[in-house]
Enzyme design. Structure first.
Site, mmCIF file in Angstrom:
data_model
loop_
_atom_site.group_PDB
_atom_site.id
_atom_site.type_symbol
_atom_site.label_atom_id
_atom_site.label_comp_id
_atom_site.label_asym_id
_atom_site.label_seq_id
_atom_site.Cartn_x
_atom_site.Cartn_y
_atom_site.Cartn_z
ATOM 1 N N ASP A 12 0.809 -1.220 0.000
ATOM 2 C CA ASP A 12 0.000 0.000 0.000
ATOM 3 C C ASP A 12 0.843 1.271 0.000
ATOM 4 O O ASP A 12 0.615 2.179 -0.793
ATOM 5 C CB ASP A 12 -0.928 0.005 1.212
ATOM 6 C CG ASP A 12 -1.712 1.298 1.320
ATOM 7 O OD1 ASP A 12 -2.490 1.585 0.391
ATOM 8 O OD2 ASP A 12 -1.518 2.021 2.304
ATOM 9 N N GLU A 61 5.266 10.369 3.527
ATOM 10 C CA GLU A 61 4.944 8.993 3.154
ATOM 11 C C GLU A 61 4.508 8.958 1.689
ATOM 12 O O GLU A 61 4.114 9.974 1.106
ATOM 13 C CB GLU A 61 3.840 8.417 4.050
ATOM 14 C CG GLU A 61 3.646 6.924 3.838
ATOM 15 C CD GLU A 61 2.847 6.272 4.955
ATOM 16 O OE1 GLU A 61 2.915 5.033 5.068
ATOM 17 O OE2 GLU A 61 2.163 6.983 5.705
ATOM 18 N N ASP A 69 4.855 0.686 3.850
ATOM 19 C CA ASP A 69 4.829 -0.562 4.614
ATOM 20 C C ASP A 69 4.613 -1.724 3.651
ATOM 21 O O ASP A 69 4.835 -1.598 2.451
ATOM 22 C CB ASP A 69 3.713 -0.499 5.665
ATOM 23 C CG ASP A 69 2.379 -0.074 5.046
ATOM 24 O OD1 ASP A 69 2.243 -0.167 3.808
ATOM 25 O OD2 ASP A 69 1.483 0.354 5.791
ATOM 26 N N TYR A 113 -8.090 2.753 6.644
ATOM 27 C CA TYR A 113 -8.889 3.159 5.477
ATOM 28 C C TYR A 113 -10.366 2.943 5.780
ATOM 29 O O TYR A 113 -11.031 2.107 5.175
ATOM 30 C CB TYR A 113 -8.477 2.369 4.238
ATOM 31 C CG TYR A 113 -7.120 2.762 3.683
ATOM 32 C CD1 TYR A 113 -6.983 3.908 2.906
ATOM 33 C CD2 TYR A 113 -5.989 2.001 3.948
ATOM 34 C CE1 TYR A 113 -5.741 4.283 2.406
ATOM 35 C CE2 TYR A 113 -4.745 2.366 3.453
ATOM 36 C CZ TYR A 113 -4.625 3.508 2.682
ATOM 37 O OH TYR A 113 -3.399 3.877 2.186
#
Length: 1461
Positions: A724, A1088, A727, A877
């Site tokens: 995703d 990120e 990670d 999410y």
């Protein structure tokens, strides 16, 4: 990309020849590194044992044809038609090649071919700065060992036929068409550069008998300018020539809410001291003005002007208001605590300013001098910039002279390094003299004399430097006044420096003034004495003095004191950035102490110099002798230019061509981005995110197969898919959304991917996800929605292949634990992907569609939010927007994939069930699909409901709506977590809305600005890893942060080192609401990366590339002579119908790209029948027949540059140029219409497949008369033929500009456009789409009638009155204007010079001349304190005439005011 004829011939030369001289080329090796079916990756390596400063090319010859061949970090500039020969050129950032420790340089390349090729590769270095590609290739072919430098003269453009190669014949067409089988030579029209209209200058020969001019001073000037570029701060331009420098200190000024980036670092540290920076600028400009021939001879005019502009652009930023100027950024203390690269500075840098309460006359006056001197440099090439510089120079000088004080008393942090010891009076005189030189206004000369006379500093003048300008001011006075008293003083100064007069010298001949920067003082005095010599005062001895000092610095003293020049030059200058090793190695104080040559060459820098006995130690620790500074080099460079001017005496040099010069001067660095490169790198990011068994064609060398044993609850194979973010979780909800968007982008902008050579890679990116989703869909009502546990995954920081032993849970949705949102999104992804593969793999497409149908059924039948079934997903999410939007989204995609009306009907029903109102502030993202549904349904149905919703959404995003926040630099800020992801999402949607004709210019501009912000246009750097200026280097990403062959852990998470592996193409989260961004791995919100971040970003990039390939239609009509009308009838679908053939889906998406109009009326109503009429007089029209009453609506949509293709689905427009006459193709069934009796409802249409093409055959025009029912013409305006004609309305209402001042409408309307607008609304009340014709009319209107940009922005009189017509506002204007004119003489001597009173009137009228009470108020203001500002005598001046237009306006206002009274 287009190239010149010279370039085309050059490509012919290089591609046709195999006998390149090895003396002028470097052989390279070509090694295949990876291969897979139909493709290969190869490495090109060549030895690099010497520096190549001027650029280079790579010439590649294959033994078999190779398709789509590219070499990373180069630009492809030539391809032979059979694709066996390629030519590549350097990029600006890697133009300079320095030998690395390995003594070799490698480039990665890739291409497509059925079998592996063999290749011969040659590297061709350019021989000198600016060498033409053609010249370089010709040199390589003919084996010329020493190519000549460009001629020092430039002649008028001439053309001569020159035979070059006896193998081929030239003919018209692309360059490869020049090759034929005949043996006639190629004849090339060789065109030299057009000469400037500026007159050449010639220098009279001096007496050079006693001067041994043996140094290459062109090289000194060139390298000195490189040093200035090494000192740049801020956002570096695309043509940055210093490879080890990048953007830095981009947030200077943020502490005070200002943008103070830019300017120069003064020395080896990173403080920006405005005082010495301004002096350096003045000095450099002085040298360019006085010794221009030297810069012409060195080919350095553009670089010198850029060096000046880099400083003056910064000074303009610092001058934030009339009496405020920022004079310093950072402090010596902060600087002393840091040793490293400028690019890595993390500490806050405070800003310091001078104001009227804390003045700095020396700083403000020196900056005024710098701006005025630079304005003189730019006067002939950029008059607008010249005027801007003069404006700021005048205001700063007024500030300096009105509020007096030494700047270091206000900016105390400057005292330690740059205290103004000599006071500020010398700067006041110096600044006034430069303003006098720049403007010719006598007031400045008088001020200069007065201030220099008042100077209390009566100490003997010993030098000329950043602090003491007295001798420089005297030189200017001697030049400008020709008065003997000034000549005597400057001559005496130089006499006193001669050895015979007792000047202090070192044993080897350096004029020694001070132990701090002795070279600097010697160079500056040399400049002064050269200037004195130019006045005709003891020229020979003063020139010898200047020459001897320059020669000492360059080598006569026993060594060179200029880095990178001459023998035994300094190797260890005291300079932080130069001492740092290559990135990504850290740079600390240890690099200051280490005994090694500075790793980064600080070319051109002059060091401080020796002691009085010529002793000098080349040590980085000795910042006294081995320090560098821009004011050091300002003197050196000017002195070198002065001596070079003597060397080239008698030679004539033409000025650069103005257009060429302008193109080389730095603007605001609006970068033309390489969208192909961005697409390529974004797809590499997706490959870096792959999970499972990696394929043989894996292009990410640091990634290995990982998590190949992911299993479902019952042992199902769940390997594959994508990680995703940073990670190793596989969250199927955002992954499915990503897949849908990538597929949508391919369908919508497929031509962009094809042009970039990335279509196959794009399909692979989609397939990697859909293969995984097929595995996850284990039964009709069972779908795995997540693999991995968030908490367990985030507890480890290592590479994915090192986590194979970790057992990862899998989470499944079933009929008992459903998830409509996730399953619906997966259905959408599968449906969209089926369209992507329909034309290339029909079996796979069918498989995807089967899964899509089943998943859609699952989502609709078992309703629930997925995170309630997969609890672990809730904290990552959570589906906050509900599942209704995903259901409508999935149904819409199923309709597009199947063409089954039931799906469309279901989608429309589900859309109405979406919770309302949808908040604009939510944007478009993995959770919120509503805008996407609206866009697709608008494309399919053209229903006003969806069109209006789209318009509301995109309008609400605009900054003037104040619905969504924006950062200071222009980023739309929807959410603090990953703000760039949200900006990309709404950009993609609004680009789609623009393609439907909904405010296309506004929405496309909005999208482009947002995407370009991400690419670096904000000035703060790029947010795409591995692309653009100052990109992120520490993204929050485990795999790329872990070094090879090292156990990776959280110490690498916490490390401040750059990620050892470049995560090319990844879009990071982005900045905060204040544009603040830290490239820190620990910053989740901002640094990120994630799959969904790149999805809309990549698809928007494809959209921008598509617009670059197929620009949208223009709306500027071009007159032609003949008129031909062709009608094409199509049926526009209404809701519930199924107009789209599944085989035409790709065409459907592409066709919608170019439609800048919709088949609906002005109110959004659906139009049943649409007739396209191509009219060759410059405008094409749509004839719309409304379903309700048969009325006709005319909408202009195209120009003569448009060819129109129609199909049953949509119209497609192209940019094919058309001649003045249109006819239809042979398949067209054209019926000639009776112009008096035919209505649109009875006209015969042409066949729907017809294509309007160009021809040279004359055709009798076919005229369609449009009829309007029951239209009553306004009584003020009678329309010709009884039909409302928008053009007639606009002609009627537009009052000629010259008549408006005396027109009766002037009493009511302040603005001509306001009067026009209200008239047009009234007279055209019955016209359909009246204002859609506005741009056409205004572009074609006569000079007196059309409206300028300024007029369009004019506000109504009432608003203007509220702004400035209150008495207090008028009085403030009087005060401001009075301050501005104080330096203008009351009664000037010359008749052509404006007096103070008239200047005051002009200033006042420009600002408040529209106010009726202005001059009545003036009477009270003028006598407010008993003493008038302007006496009756002051107001009797007659030397100049007040501007007639403004004066006339004022008279008219007074007249109407008296009439009202």
């Amino acid at each position: 990309m287009m190239h010149s004829p010279n370039f085309a011939v050059a490509c012919v030369l290089i591609l046709c020849s195999f006998k390149l001289s090895s003396g002028q080329t470097v052989p390279a090796t070509f090694e295949i590194k990876n291969e897979w079916p139909g493709e290969f990756r190869a490495e090109i390596t060549f030895p690099l044992t010497q520096k190549y400063s001027y650029g280079w090319m790579l010439y590649v010859t294959f033994d078999i044809p190779v398709d789509k061949y590219v070499i990373d970090e180069t630009r492809k500039i030539g391809v032979y038609p059979d694709k066996t020969k390629y030519v590549f050129l350097y990029h600006t950032y890697n133009k300079l090649l320095d030998p690395p420790a390995s003594r070799k340089r490698s480039f990665q390349s890739r291409g497509r071919t059925p079998k592996l090729p063999k290749a011969e590769v040659l590297m061709i270095p350019l021989a000198y700065e600016g060498e033409n590609v053609r010249v370089a290739l010709n040199r390589a072919i003919n084996g010329v060992t020493e190519p000549p430098r460009p001629s020092s003269t430039t002649t008028v453009a001439t053309t001569e036929a020159t035979p070059l190669v006896t193998t081929t014949t030239a003919r018209r067409g692309p360059w490869w068409d020049l090759l034929t089988t005949t043996s006639a030579p190629i004849t090339v029209a060789r065109t030299t550069r057009k000469a400037s209209t500026t007159q050449s200058t010639t220098v009279e020969p001096p007496n050079l008998e006693e001067m041994n001019l043996r140094y290459n001073l062109r090289d000194v000037i060139t390298k000195s300018l490189l040093f200035f570029e090494s000192q740049r701060s801020g956002f570096l331009p695309p043509n940055n020539r210093i490879p080890w420098r990048s953007h830095s200190a981009l947030r200077d000024g943020f502490d005070v809410g200002q943008d103070l980036s830019g300017g120069y670092y003064i020395d080896g540290g990173y403080v920006k001291y405005g005082f010495p920076m301004a002096f350096s600028t003045t000095m450099m400009a002085w040298g360019l003005l006085e010794f221009r021939n030297a810069y012409l001879a060195s080919y350095q005019i553009p670089h010198a002007m850029n060096a000046l502009k880099w400083a003056t652009d910064y000074f303009i930023k610092c001058h934030v208001s009339k009496f405020e100027f920022y004079g310093q950024i950072s402090t010596p203390k902060i600087d002393g605590e840091y040793w490293g690269r400028a690019e890595d500075i993390k500490k806050a840098r405070p800003s310091f300013k001078i104001t009227r309460f804390h003045p700095g006359s020396d700083l403000a006056a020196e900056t005024a001098a710098a701006l005025a001197a630079t304005a003189m440099v730019f006067k002939s090439s950029n008059i607008t910039y010249h005027r801007l510089l003069i404006k700021h120079a005048k205001e700063l000088f007024q500030f300096a002279d009105k509020y007096r004080g030494s700047y270091h008393e206000s900016i105390t942090e400057a005292t330690q390094s740059f205290k103004s010891w000599s006071g500020f009076w010398d700067e006041l005189g110096w600044g006034a003299l430069w303003l006098y030189k720049a403007t010719g206004e006598d007031v400045y000369l008088n001020i200069a004399k007065n201030r220099l006379d008042k100077n209390p500093n009566k100490d003997a003048i010993t030098t000329f430097n950043w602090d003491d300008k007295r001798i420089g001011a005297l030189v200017l006075l001697a030049e400008l006044t020709d008065e003997n008293k000034y000549k005597y003083q400057v001559s005496d100064f130089c006499d006193a420096k001669l050895p015979a007069a007792g000047g202090e010298y070192t044993p080897n001949g350096l004029l020694y003034i001070s132990e701090w920067g002795p070279n600097r003082h010697a160079a500056n005095i040399g400049v002064i004495c050269l200037m004195v010599a130019k006045l005709g005062l003891r020229s020979a001895p003063f020139r010898r003095l200047a020459h001897s000092q320059l020669s000492y610095i360059l080598g006569d003293g026993g060594r060179s004191f200029v880095v990178g020049f001459g023998e035994n030059s300094p190797q260890h200058p005291h300079h932080r950035g130069s001492s740092c090793p290559d990135q990504p190695a850290p740079c600390t104080f240890a690099d200051k102490e280490v005994d090694r040559v500075n790793p980064q060459p600080l070319v051109g820098a002059m060091v401080g110099g020796p002691d009085k006995f010529d002793n000098y130690v080349d040590s980085r620790d000795d910042y006294q002798q081995n320090g560098v500074a821009i004011d050091y080099n300002a003197g050196l460079q000017t002195l070198a230019a002065g001596i070079l001017e003597l060397q080239v005496t008698g030679q004539t040099f033409s000025e650069p061509n103005p257009e060429e010069l302008q193109s080389q001067i730095l603007q605001n660095f609006a970068v033309k981005h390489d969208y192909n490169e961005v697409l390529h790198k974004s797809l590499l990011f997706y490959e870096a995110q792959r999970a499972g068994e990696l394929p043989p064609d894996n292009r990410i060398p640091w990634r290995k197969s990982a998590f190949v044993n992911d299993k479902g609850i019952d042992g199902e194979d769940l390997s594959g898919g994508y990680f995703d973010a940073g990670d190793y979780m596989k969250f199927n909800f955002p992954m499915a959304y990503t897949t849908t968007i990538l597929a949508w982008g391919i369908l919508q902008y497929g031509k962009a991917y094809e042009d970039a050579g990335e279509m196959e890679n794009a399909r692979k990116a989609v397939k990697w996800a859909t293969d995984y989703f097929i595995k996850c869909h284990v039964a009709p009502y069972e779908f795995y929605g997540q693999v991995g546990n968030g908490e367990l995954d985030h507890n480890k920081w290592t590479t994915p292949d090192k986590m194979e032993s970790v057992k990862r849970p899998a989470y499944k949705l079933t009929s008992r634990s459903p998830g409509s949102d996730l399953v619906g999104e997966a259905a959408a992804a599968m449906a969209a992907a089926s369209l992507v593969f329909r034309s290339v793999d029909s079996n796979y497409s069918s498989t995807l569609l089967t899964h899509a149908r089943q998943l859609h059924d699952f989502a609709v039948k078992y309703i629930e939010r997925y995170h309630r079934s997969i609890r672990d997903a809730a904290q990552y999410y959570q589906s906050r927007s509900g599942f209704e939007d995903e259901l409508a989204w999935a149904s819409t995609w199923l309709y597009l994939a199947t063409n089954e009306r039931s799906y469309l009907s279901t989608a429309q029903t589900q859309y109405r069930q979406i919770p309302t109102p949808h908040s604009i502030a939510e944007g478009f993202n993995w959770d919120q699909k509503t805008p996407g549904v609206q866009l697709l349904l608008a494309q399919i149905t053209k229903s006003p409901m969806y069109i209006k919703a789209l318009r509301r959404f995109c309008n609400g995003l605009q900054p003037d709506q104040n619905i969504v926040r924006y950062t200071p630099r222009g980023l739309i800020f929807i959410n603090k977590w990953g703000p760039l992801r949200h900006a990309a999402g709404v950009s993609y949607i609004c680009m789609g809305a623009a393609n439907l004709g909904i405010e296309p210019e506004t929405y496309r501009d909005f999208a482009k600005r947002q995407i370009h912000y991400m690419l670096g246009d904000s000035g703060l750097g790029s947010y795409v890893v591995g692309y653009g200026p100052n990109p992120p280097t520490r993204p929050h990403h485990r795999a790329s942060s872990c070094p090879d062959d090292v156990v990776c852990g959280y110490e690498h998470f916490s490390s401040e080192l750059r990620n050892p592996h470049v995560l090319y193409g990844a879009l990071v989260g982005g900045p905060d609401i204040n544009d603040q961004y830290t490239d820190d791995r620990k910053s989740f919100e901002h640094n990120e990366v994630a799959l969904d971040y790149n999805a809309c970003f990549q698809s928007a990039i494809a959209g921008l590339k598509y617009l670059e390939l197929y620009p949208p239609l223009t709306t500027t009509p071009e007159p032609n002579t003949a008129t031909t009308t062709t009608t094409v009838q199509t049926t526009t679908p209404v809701p519930g119908e199924a107009p789209i053939n599944p085989e035409d889906l790709e065409e459907f998406f592409e066709n919608n790209n170019n439609i800048d109009w919709g088949n609906y009326g002005p109110g959004g109503e659906v139009v049943a029948n649409t007739t396209v009429m191509a009219v060759s007089n410059g405008t094409a029209f749509i004839n719309q027949t409304l379903p309700n009453n048969g009325e006709t609506n005319m909408t202009a949509f195209a120009t003569t540059t448009v060819g129109v293709t129609t199909s049953s689905a949509a119209f497609q427009t192209t940019t094919q140029p058309l001649d003045t006459t249109y006819i239809t193709s042979a398949t067209t069934d054209l019926t000639t219409l009776n112009p008096t009796s035919v209505s649109p409802s009875t006209s015969q249409p042409v066949k729907t497949s017809s294509i309007i093409t160009r021809t040279t055959t004359s055709v009798t025009p076919v005229i369609v008369v449009l009829q309007k029912t029951t239209t009553e013409a306004p009584k003020d305006l009678v329309f010709k033929g009884g039909i409302c004609d928008p053009m007639q309305v606009f002609d009627f209402c537009a009052i000629e500009r010259r008549k408006f001042l005396t027109h009766p409408a002037r009493q009511k309307y302040e603005c001509r456009y306001t009067a026009f607008e209200e008239c047009a609304d009234k007279q055209g009340a019955t016209c359909d789409n009246l204002w859609s014709f506005w741009n056409f009319w205004n572009n074609d209107a006569s000079y007196d009638r059309y409206f300028t940009e300024l007029e369009l922005k004019c506000k109504k009189k009432e608003e203007l009155y509220k702004q400035k017509c209150f008495v207090r506002g008028i009085q403030n204007t009087f005060n401001e204007c009075n301050d501005k004119v104080q330096f203008i003489p009351i009664h000037p001597k010359e008749s052509n010079v404006m007096c103070r009173w008239h200047a005051f009137q002009n200033c006042t009228n420009e600002q408040v001349g529209h106010c009726l009470v202005t001059w009545n108020t003036w009477k009270y203001w003028n006598f407010n304190k008993g003493k008038p500002h302007f006496t009756p005598e002051d107001r009797t001046c007659s030397s100049a005439v007040i501007r007639p237009t403004l004066w006339l306006i004022n008279i008219i206002f007074v007249f109407y005011f008296t009439q009202l009274v």
